[in-house]
Design an enzyme around this catalytic site. Sequence first.
Site, short mmCIF file in Angstrom:
data_model
loop_
_atom_site.label_atom_id
_atom_site.label_comp_id
_atom_site.label_asym_id
_atom_site.label_seq_id
_atom_site.Cartn_x
_atom_site.Cartn_y
_atom_site.Cartn_z
N CYS A 55 0.84 -1.20 0.00
CA CYS A 55 0.00 0.00 0.00
C CYS A 55 0.88 1.26 0.00
O CYS A 55 1.84 1.35 0.77
CB CYS A 55 -0.91 0.01 1.22
N CYS A 59 0.70 4.80 6.82
CA CYS A 59 0.09 4.64 8.14
C CYS A 59 1.09 3.95 9.08
O CYS A 59 1.55 2.83 8.80
CB CYS A 59 -1.19 3.82 8.05
N CYS A 62 0.57 0.25 10.25
CA CYS A 62 0.15 -0.79 9.30
C CYS A 62 1.32 -1.54 8.67
O CYS A 62 2.16 -0.94 7.99
CB CYS A 62 -0.71 -0.16 8.20
N CYS A 99 -16.43 -9.06 5.78
CA CYS A 99 -15.76 -7.82 5.45
C CYS A 99 -14.53 -8.11 4.60
O CYS A 99 -13.77 -9.04 4.89
CB CYS A 99 -15.33 -7.09 6.73
N CYS A 132 -19.35 -6.01 3.80
CA CYS A 132 -18.67 -4.74 4.06
C CYS A 132 -17.33 -4.76 3.33
O CYS A 132 -16.70 -5.82 3.22
CB CYS A 132 -18.45 -4.57 5.56
N CYS A 192 -19.25 2.35 8.48
CA CYS A 192 -18.49 1.70 9.55
C CYS A 192 -17.26 2.56 9.78
O CYS A 192 -16.41 2.67 8.90
CB CYS A 192 -18.11 0.28 9.12
N ARG A 264 -17.94 -2.40 17.80
CA ARG A 264 -17.21 -3.63 17.47
C ARG A 264 -15.88 -3.69 18.20
O ARG A 264 -15.01 -2.83 18.02
CB ARG A 264 -17.01 -3.73 15.95
#
Length: 322
Positions: A55, A59, A62, A99, A132, A192, A264
């Site tokens: 990616c 972040c 991550c 998801c 999702c 979400c 959640r």
Amino acid sequence: MLTAPTSRPSLDEVTSIYRSPVLELILRAAEVHRRHHAIGEVQVCRLLSIKTGGCPEDCAYCPQSAHHRSPVASEPLMDVEAVVAAAEEAKADGATRFCMGAAWREAKDDARFNRVLEMIRRIKGLGGLEVCTTLGMVTADQARRLKEAGLDAYNHNLDTSESYYDRIITTRSYDDRLETLRHVREAGVSVCCGGILGMGESEEDRIALLHTLANLPEHPESVPINALVPVEGTPLADQPRLDIWAMVRAVATARVLMPTAMVRLSAGRLQMSEPEQALCFLAGANSIFAGERLLTTPNPDVDADAMLFARLGLHAREADPC
């Protein structure tokens, strides 16, 4: 006597709730939870990484970021049949929400996006599963196409407070995230949206995140509360474990502020004891992610969660009738 928060609570209101005596806060959240949700019912979700690693975002938490030297290798987008098979397995294990996460900065209008649309259509065709996705930023037109394919919800977390955000991510702005949430909402897709705790942020940052979530034009239908899982090779690899009371306060405050949302209990459960998870359920959490992996990080397996549910007298939410 604590008064109910206003529909658009001020930062002072949120601060007062979050910092109230913790046992009082848990009891208050439990009362709100019982007014709006079935007692002891927990929705079981399954999260699958359909496109892993590589990616371009930076972040700090991550391991899928191309900026970090983590053990996660880049993999292409999965085939439709493999994803559908994973959804069938999740359904058989009792999940009612499936998801799919792709390590993209943004969804591109190309063959890969069309493949994701086909995944959504096929999984919705199984029946009994909410679907999702989290694909990074999406345009208004892409959100519309996701809705037309049958998507129920779109995950796009704010991660932390606006003031702390650039300490965690520099390749995307807070306003970018809010814009994607707006596109999703306007397309008629359920939102979400939550955050990650334990990234070095202050208590004020946690409160500010909850304040932002509670002041979106409409409350998110789903609010994932994550505890950082430090991963080797990421800038946050050496962060200490989050104090459980910070997690409990965040869950309880989210429940009080957003009474009808699914709160959640997400990443970080493997590092939590059963009593610690029980506190979170008592404080208003009513959903978990099941399965041995949560995207790329370890997660309690199905058998461990079954034992936890049995011990606490919880039961998995059944699928809504089609």
